[in-house]
Design a protein around this motif. Structure first.
Motif, mmCIF file in Angstrom:
data_model
loop_
_atom_site.group_PDB
_atom_site.id
_atom_site.type_symbol
_atom_site.label_atom_id
_atom_site.label_comp_id
_atom_site.label_asym_id
_atom_site.label_seq_id
_atom_site.Cartn_x
_atom_site.Cartn_y
_atom_site.Cartn_z
ATOM 1 N N ILE A 167 -21.697 -19.691 6.674
ATOM 2 C CA ILE A 167 -20.286 -20.084 6.719
ATOM 3 C C ILE A 167 -19.866 -20.193 8.172
ATOM 4 N N SER A 168 -19.279 -21.325 8.547
ATOM 5 C CA SER A 168 -18.879 -21.489 9.933
ATOM 6 C C SER A 168 -17.774 -22.531 10.040
ATOM 7 N N HIS A 169 -16.951 -22.378 11.052
ATOM 8 C CA HIS A 169 -15.951 -23.400 11.339
ATOM 9 C C HIS A 169 -16.461 -24.359 12.400
ATOM 10 N N SER A 170 -17.684 -24.108 12.900
ATOM 11 C CA SER A 170 -18.215 -24.967 13.960
ATOM 12 C C SER A 170 -19.076 -26.077 13.356
ATOM 13 N N MET A 171 -18.526 -27.292 13.321
ATOM 14 C CA MET A 171 -19.250 -28.408 12.700
ATOM 15 C C MET A 171 -20.586 -28.703 13.377
ATOM 16 N N PRO A 172 -20.657 -28.640 14.713
ATOM 17 C CA PRO A 172 -21.970 -28.885 15.354
ATOM 18 C C PRO A 172 -23.028 -27.888 14.887
ATOM 19 N N HIS A 173 -22.670 -26.612 14.751
ATOM 20 C CA HIS A 173 -23.642 -25.616 14.277
ATOM 21 C C HIS A 173 -24.058 -25.918 12.850
ATOM 22 N N VAL A 174 -23.075 -26.260 12.028
ATOM 23 C CA VAL A 174 -23.347 -26.573 10.625
ATOM 24 C C VAL A 174 -24.315 -27.743 10.533
#
Ligand SMILES: Nc1ncnc2c1ncn2[C@@H]1O[C@H](COP(=O)(O)OP(=O)(O)OP(=O)(O)O)[C@@H](O)[C@H]1O
Ligand SMILES: [Mg+2]
Lengths: 352, 258
Positions: free
Chosen positions: B203-210
């Protein structure tokens, strides 16, 4: 402290624990406070205060409190409180005295039966406290205030308000006033055994670890599968058991059930625990600190009597020190809160 | 391939708030699923439901195709499901080793162990290896976790979950407090863990990491899953559209919405 090199890619771990050193430092501070107090009285009354006879008296007077203090330390580390210990002590002593009376006899058999009965009474009250706190979710302050009143009430009903003064001969002469060797009171040796077992249980076993964990973050405990409720019940049961055991020791020492004489006991024991570095907010504490902390009110009482200060000052000083200690603890906690990374507190703020 | 862990129609209410409103979810063995959505979409609630810490009000959960009831954290642990919660769920007064093994202590052999004595040395060794694996900068193995930085704490929580997970691992914003290097370590760990056959939910709010680490992306909105994408076949615009409600994929379940 560890230094981190290589941009954080290496794990650098130091074994010498800063936290533990800090806690040991606190225990040391109280020890120094105790030494200073004793030195002051020693200088004021050199011929009577620092004598074997007087020290023996102080140690003996601290013994029953120490037994109570072990249980109270566990309770307070979980973030709880037990106000009922004084009344549970009296109740257990009364039932034990009645039982021993009924059995008759002045020997060890009767005394041991009395001790067993006292322990069972204490355990019963402790289980009741624990169940109401952990399962019925009534605040510990309220539950134990209730049992403080109820246990004392039952003790008075059983005795019609009159202290029982019968205790088997061996209990009084061997345990209450006897020495193991030289000037070392049996009562204090028994208390020391309880203290050592308490120290090992708290600092070396899983039971102790769970006690800290429950006081530190009960929800975190639940999420890794700890039965937090069951552990709380066990901790209050332990405190009750020790209060019951203290009941038989009390009977041996005073040859009386001291029905009216225990109203200050919870306050003094809680003060000793807090002075000894156990946080009333839970998660932190030690049995050793408690024992040192318990000596302070007793030494003050003894010293004030000897220096012709009204001994009632002891209660004033203990009350003031209790507030001061908790104030400092609170300051330390808020400082630790401020020291947290702002990113983390932001994170925390968003969670649920 | 059937899903390793699969949820259908999970509902959870907090008073007036419908935190989960018929949410579906699945993760397969060895894949990285990213779970994204705006604040309050219900991601953490879904994680708590599937890790046994707050069971859902209704809905079905299947594990390896079998219906299961994850009624407590112990059940989840037994299934091999581990979780890094958003609030980390560490005990601040305990040290990293104690936190690592809390509830799963290694006991001394023989009578001592049965009396409750723990094998502190062995636990310390194991923890040290787990932290090294992650490259977590823990600092002081014997110091209270509460006095450590947010990033260090997050490292400990991630290392703990990774060390115990055997089937599924949930990571609820595991990189939110981490520095660049530690974040890279966590992303690397996610790849390694999934390569070992474990299903990873990230779960993440960071689109690049996702985009960097996941195989599939499931988008949540207002307590339910609104879209699922293969990471290789989607774009940042599409994801943002799904999160904000501009784009709807799973039309079948819309009748409940006012
Ligand atoms: N314990 C709770 N009590 C009351 N309401 C809650 C609780 N937990 C979650 N909620 C509500 O449920 C909804 C979903 O919350 P949840 O934490 O699952 O969102 P999230 O997708 O994880 O958001 P974020 O990205 O901010 O972490 C929110 O409206 C929240 O206010
Ligand atoms: Mg969340």
């Amino acid at each position: 402290m560890a230094t981190t090199t290589g941009g954080g890619t290496n794990t650098v771990i130091t074994d010498a624990s800063r936290g533990q050193r800090l806690r040991r430092l606190q225990a040391l501070q109280i020890l120094v406070l105790l030494a200073v107090t004793m030195t002051v009285f020693g200088i004021a009354r050199p011929d009577t205060f620092l004598t074997v006879f007087n020290i023996r008296g102080i140690v003996q007077n601290t013994s029953i409190y120490a037994v109570l203090g072990v249980g109270m330390t566990f309770v307070i580390i979980t973030g709880g409180i037990d106000l009922s210990i004084g009344s549970v002590l009296v109740f257990s002593g009364v039932v034990a005295a009645k039982t021993m009376d009924a059995m008759g006899g002045q020997g060890w058999g009767t005394a041991l039966a009395g001790a067993a009965v006292a322990c069972c009474c204490g355990l019963g009250w402790g289980l009741f406290n624990g169940f109401m706190i952990a399962k019925a979710k009534v605040p510990a302050l309220v539950v134990t205030l209730g049992t403080l009143s109820a246990a004392l009430g039952f003790a008075q009903i059983i005795t019609k308000g009159l202290d029982l003064r019968s205790a088997p001969q061996v209990l009084v002469s061997k345990v209450g006033f006897g020495n193991v060797v030289w000037q070392i009171p049996t009562l204090s040796v028994i208390a020391a055994v309880v203290v050592v077992v308490g120290i090992v249980l708290l600092h070396r076993t899983r039971f102790g670890l769970y006690t800290y964990a429950v006081g530190s973050n009960a929800e975190a405990g639940r999420r890794v599968g700890l039965d937090v409720d069951l552990h709380l019940i066990k901790v209050y049961a332990l405190a009750g058991l020790l209060a019951g055991f203290a009941g038989i020791l009390n009977l041996a020492f005073f040859q009386s059930t001291t029905i009216g004489g225990q109203s200050n006991t919870p306050l003094n024991v809680i003060a000793g625990v807090a002075i000894g570095g156990t946080s009333l907010f839970g998660g932190v504490g030690s049995v050793f600190g408690t024992v040192v902390g318990l000596f302070i009110p007793i030494v003050l009482q003894n010293g004030f009597v000897q220096t012709n200060v009204q001994p009632f000052w002891q209660q004033v000083v203990v009350g003031a020190v209790l507030i001061a200690v908790v104030y400092v603890d609170q300051k330390r906690r808020t400082a630790a809160q401020r020291g947290k990374s702002p990113r983390f507190s932001f994170l925390k703020g968003r969670t649920r | 391939m059937t899903a390793l862990l699969e949820a259908r129609g999970l509902c959870k209410e907090y008073g007036q708030v419908q935190a989960l409103a018929g949410a579906d979810f699945e993760v397969r063995a060895g894949e990285v699923v990213a779970l994204i959505g705006d604040n309050g979409a219900g991601k953490s609630t879904l994680v708590r439901a599937l890790s046994g810490s707050e069971p859902p009000d209704s809905g079905t959960i299947r594990f390896n195709g079998e219906p299961v009831e994850i009624s407590s954290p112990t059940v989840a642990q037994a299934l091999g499901i581990e979780t890094v919660f958003q609030d980390l769920a560490l005990a601040p007064h305990l040290d990293p080793v104690q936190n690592m093994f809390l509830g799963r202590e290694m006991m001394r052999p023989g009578v001592l162990g049965r009396l409750g004595f723990m094998d502190v040395t062995r636990m310390r060794e194991r923890s040290r290896r787990a932290f090294d694996d992650l490259g977590a900068t823990v600092g002081d193995l014997g110091g209270p976790v509460g006095s450590m930085s947010g990033g260090q704490r997050q490292g400990i929580a991630v290392a703990r979950a990774a060390a115990w997970a055997s089937k599924v691992i949930f990571l609820d914003e595991p990189t939110a407090a981490l520095g660049v290097v530690q974040t890279a370590h966590v992303l690397d760990l996610i790849r390694r863990v999934s390569a070992g056959g474990i299903g990873v939910v990230f779960i993440s709010h960071s689109m690049p990491h996702v985009m960097e680490v996941s195989d599939r992306i499931q988008v949540m909105r207002r307590g339910r899953r609104v879209a699922t994408f293969r990471t290789s076949e989607t774009t940042m615009e599409e994801l943002v559209g799904a999160m904000t409600g501009a784009f709807q994929q799973e039309q079948g379940q819309q009748q409940g919405e006012a």
